[in-house]
Design a protein around this motif. Structure first.
Motif, PDB file in Angstrom:
ATOM      1  N   SER A 140     -32.274 -58.785  40.671  1.00  0.00           N
ATOM      2  CA  SER A 140     -33.314 -59.495  40.388  1.00  0.00           C
ATOM      3  C   SER A 140     -34.679 -58.858  40.091  1.00  0.00           C
ATOM      4  N   SER A 141     -34.876 -57.570  40.563  1.00  0.00           N
ATOM      5  CA  SER A 141     -35.898 -56.746  39.793  1.00  0.00           C
ATOM      6  C   SER A 141     -35.754 -56.308  38.369  1.00  0.00           C
ATOM      7  N   LEU A 142     -34.596 -56.128  37.956  1.00  0.00           N
ATOM      8  CA  LEU A 142     -34.349 -55.932  36.709  1.00  0.00           C
ATOM      9  C   LEU A 142     -34.516 -56.888  35.806  1.00  0.00           C
ATOM     10  N   ARG A 143     -33.978 -58.064  36.097  1.00  0.00           N
ATOM     11  CA  ARG A 143     -34.219 -59.346  35.284  1.00  0.00           C
ATOM     12  C   ARG A 143     -35.698 -59.602  35.129  1.00  0.00           C
ATOM     13  N   LEU A 144     -36.554 -59.404  36.510  1.00  0.00           N
ATOM     14  CA  LEU A 144     -37.876 -59.768  36.165  1.00  0.00           C
ATOM     15  C   LEU A 144     -38.621 -58.769  35.345  1.00  0.00           C
ATOM     16  N   ALA A 145     -38.289 -57.323  35.314  1.00  0.00           N
ATOM     17  CA  ALA A 145     -39.025 -56.413  34.302  1.00  0.00           C
ATOM     18  C   ALA A 145     -38.708 -56.951  32.865  1.00  0.00           C
ATOM     19  N   MET A 146     -37.706 -57.313  32.505  1.00  0.00           N
ATOM     20  CA  MET A 146     -37.099 -57.679  31.258  1.00  0.00           C
ATOM     21  C   MET A 146     -37.787 -58.638  30.857  1.00  0.00           C
ATOM     22  N   ALA A 147     -37.815 -59.602  31.712  1.00  0.00           N
ATOM     23  CA  ALA A 147     -38.664 -60.897  31.526  1.00  0.00           C
ATOM     24  C   ALA A 147     -40.027 -60.783  31.171  1.00  0.00           C
ATOM     25  N   ALA A 148     -40.579 -59.841  31.999  1.00  0.00           N
ATOM     26  CA  ALA A 148     -42.176 -59.629  31.658  1.00  0.00           C
ATOM     27  C   ALA A 148     -42.431 -59.004  30.207  1.00  0.00           C
ATOM     28  N   ILE A 149     -41.593 -58.033  29.884  1.00  0.00           N
ATOM     29  CA  ILE A 149     -41.815 -57.388  28.767  1.00  0.00           C
ATOM     30  C   ILE A 149     -41.470 -58.590  27.386  1.00  0.00           C
ATOM     31  N   ARG A 150     -40.553 -59.307  27.585  1.00  0.00           N
ATOM     32  CA  ARG A 150     -40.308 -60.323  26.634  1.00  0.00           C
ATOM     33  C   ARG A 150     -41.249 -61.529  26.390  1.00  0.00           C
ATOM     34  N   ASP A 151     -41.951 -61.746  27.649  1.00  0.00           N
ATOM     35  CA  ASP A 151     -42.936 -62.636  27.905  1.00  0.00           C
ATOM     36  C   ASP A 151     -44.098 -62.077  27.034  1.00  0.00           C
ATOM     37  N   ARG A 152     -44.494 -60.688  27.417  1.00  0.00           N
ATOM     38  CA  ARG A 152     -45.729 -60.149  26.608  1.00  0.00           C
ATOM     39  C   ARG A 152     -45.616 -60.183  25.175  1.00  0.00           C
ATOM     40  N   ASN A 153     -44.013 -59.814  24.728  1.00  0.00           N
ATOM     41  CA  ASN A 153     -43.803 -59.484  23.395  1.00  0.00           C
ATOM     42  C   ASN A 153     -43.985 -61.117  22.624  1.00  0.00           C
ATOM     43  N   ALA A 154     -43.607 -61.981  23.278  1.00  0.00           N
ATOM     44  CA  ALA A 154     -43.412 -63.424  22.627  1.00  0.00           C
ATOM     45  C   ALA A 154     -44.949 -63.799  22.663  1.00  0.00           C
ATOM     46  N   ASP A 155     -45.886 -63.549  23.619  1.00  0.00           N
ATOM     47  CA  ASP A 155     -47.276 -63.799  23.501  1.00  0.00           C
ATOM     48  C   ASP A 155     -47.987 -63.387  22.102  1.00  0.00           C
ATOM     49  N   ALA A 156     -47.454 -62.091  21.987  1.00  0.00           N
ATOM     50  CA  ALA A 156     -47.872 -61.444  20.647  1.00  0.00           C
ATOM     51  C   ALA A 156     -47.309 -62.080  19.348  1.00  0.00           C
ATOM     52  N   GLY A 157     -46.587 -62.843  19.383  1.00  0.00           N
ATOM     53  CA  GLY A 157     -45.836 -63.552  18.209  1.00  0.00           C
ATOM     54  C   GLY A 157     -44.325 -63.025  17.749  1.00  0.00           C
ATOM     55  N   PHE A 158     -43.895 -62.191  18.888  1.00  0.00           N
ATOM     56  CA  PHE A 158     -42.738 -61.625  18.611  1.00  0.00           C
ATOM     57  C   PHE A 158     -41.736 -62.406  19.667  1.00  0.00           C
ATOM     58  N   ALA A 159     -41.342 -63.618  19.074  1.00  0.00           N
ATOM     59  CA  ALA A 159     -40.447 -64.502  19.949  1.00  0.00           C
ATOM     60  C   ALA A 159     -39.176 -64.078  20.248  1.00  0.00           C
ATOM     61  N   LYS A 160     -38.453 -64.137  21.345  1.00  0.00           N
ATOM     62  CA  LYS A 160     -37.166 -63.690  21.775  1.00  0.00           C
ATOM     63  C   LYS A 160     -36.900 -62.220  21.443  1.00  0.00           C
ATOM     64  N   TRP A 161     -38.029 -61.335  21.826  1.00  0.00           N
ATOM     65  CA  TRP A 161     -37.996 -60.022  21.431  1.00  0.00           C
ATOM     66  C   TRP A 161     -38.525 -59.033  22.768  1.00  0.00           C
TER      67      TRP A 161
END
Length: 389
Positions: A109-130
């Motif tokens: 669960s912690s690994l998934r959360l860490a990955m989700a947070a990184i991808r979320d920050r990238n999506a906010d910056a315009g890099f969707a699904k990255w």
């Protein structure tokens, strides 16, 4: 690998879905028939979308992003965004090997959360699904297989019942009266309102009200915003008549008022400086985060050398009342009714009740256990049980 220690990523609630940063400049990509994807949102739509993001999601993702940036700094890597796929995979690998409470590997669960947070920050910056998730997901599956092979079950915090609350509060020593009462509030409100750490972090000054009763007594009304997997309800009220809990909260509010920090909309639980002063409210408007609430309890446990539940977390406070009721012989169904549905089903209430019953020296109760107990087998016909051992 650097020797820098990272925050333990454990006991976190997994947040699913791709969410947008709580920012007035946030952009949302969508495609609908007849809609020009390049057409900008109206100001009202942008505001609605920014406000739609649950506060706890933003807080959790921001905290996970800070952990990631700290690791990148220690390793000489650039966090982004745009985050390199190899950087995210390396971070997941590090957590897989060295995260978790005991530093032997973070749970899935912690690994998934860490990955989700990184991808979320990238999506906010315009890099969707990255970044891409294929390699990281392979490591997460490997961790799941490892935990299964080692028969690691999801860990549950031991209940912090009233005896344990009393033991912890007796050992609460802090740098100032303010710090001491802040910790006592965490103990008493966590126990009395069966609050998750995120729910404690969401308390505001106006979450508390004191009411004088006709018989001269007093009660404290605590309004709690309740959540599970980021679905926030309109809240729930708890009536507390325990004199110690009321006195603790009242004194803490008086101390906040002495700092000029008792405005109704201000967060209740606040950060304390090393010298015992009050930290300012950050721009997020949040005092303590949920993880900070958990760390505060961990410090209390560390300062209580003979505490019999060293692995307890702040979630144990939520389990305290059902454990105490279980020790008195109440069933899971009865506890669910007494606590007015603090759990979605009987299952967890029964689990805590059994824990409390065992701790109180009682056996399991209920029709199911009675039915199993009735399945007796006659002793061997000669010397009795144990004669042939």
């Amino acid at each position: 690998m650097s020797g820098n220690r990272l925050p333990v990523l454990a006991d976190v609630e997994v947040i699913e879905g791709e969410l947008v940063e709580d920012d007035d400049q946030a952009l949302v990509q969508f495609a609908l028939p007849g809609v020009d994807a390049e057409e900008p949102l109206t100001a009202e739509a942008a505001e609605d979308l920014a406000d739609s993001r649950p506060e706890r999601t933003s807080t959790t993702y921001n905290e996970q992003w800070r952990y990631f940036k700290r690791w990148c700094a220690a390793e000489g890597r650039r966090p982004g965004p745009r985050t390199e796929e190899t950087t995210m995979v390396s971070y997941i690998s590090h957590l897989r090997r060295h995260g978790g409470r005991d530093r032997t590997g973070a749970p899935v669960s912690s690994l998934r959360l860490a990955m989700a947070a990184i991808r979320d920050r990238n999506a906010d910056a315009g890099f969707a699904k990255w970044p891409p998730t294929r390699a990281a997901n392979a490591l997460i599956r490997k961790q799941a297989a490892r935990f299964a092979a080692e028969k690691r079950a999801p860990r549950s915090s031991p209940p912090v019942d009233r005896a344990r609350v009393a033991e912890l509060q007796a050992g609460v020593t802090a740098s100032s009266e303010l710090a001491r009462y802040r910790d006592l509030v965490i103990l008493h409100l966590g126990y009395r309102t069966r609050a998750r750490r995120s729910e404690q972090a969401a308390y505001r000054i106006d979450s508390i009200a004191f009411v004088m009763l006709a018989d001269g007594g007093e009660e404290m009304i605590v309004g709690k915003r309740t959540s599970k997997n980021d679905h926030w309800s309109t809240g729930k009220e708890y009536t507390v008549r325990d004199r110690v809990a009321i006195a603790v909260v009242r004194r803490y509010l008086e101390l906040l008022a002495e700092y000029g920090q008792a405005d109704p909309e201000m967060p209740l639980l606040r950060g304390i400086t090393p010298k015992g002063g009050l930290m300012p409210v950050p721009k997020t408007g949040i005092g303590l985060t949920g993880h900070a609430v958990n760390r505060a309890l961990k410090r209390m446990i560390a300062r209580t050398p003979d505490f019999d539940a060293p692995t307890a977390t702040s979630h144990g406070l939520r389990a305290g009342v059902p454990a105490d009721l279980g020790a008195q012989g109440y069933s899971g169904a009865e506890i669910l009714a007494i606590t007015d549905g603090d759990w979605a089903s009987e299952k967890m209430a029964t689990h805590y009740a059994k824990s409390g019953a065992r701790r109180g020296g009682r056996g399991s109760e209920g029709q199911a256990q009675q039915a199993l107990d009735a399945l007796t087998i006659a002793a061997p016909p000669d010397d009795g049980v144990g004669a042939h051992q």
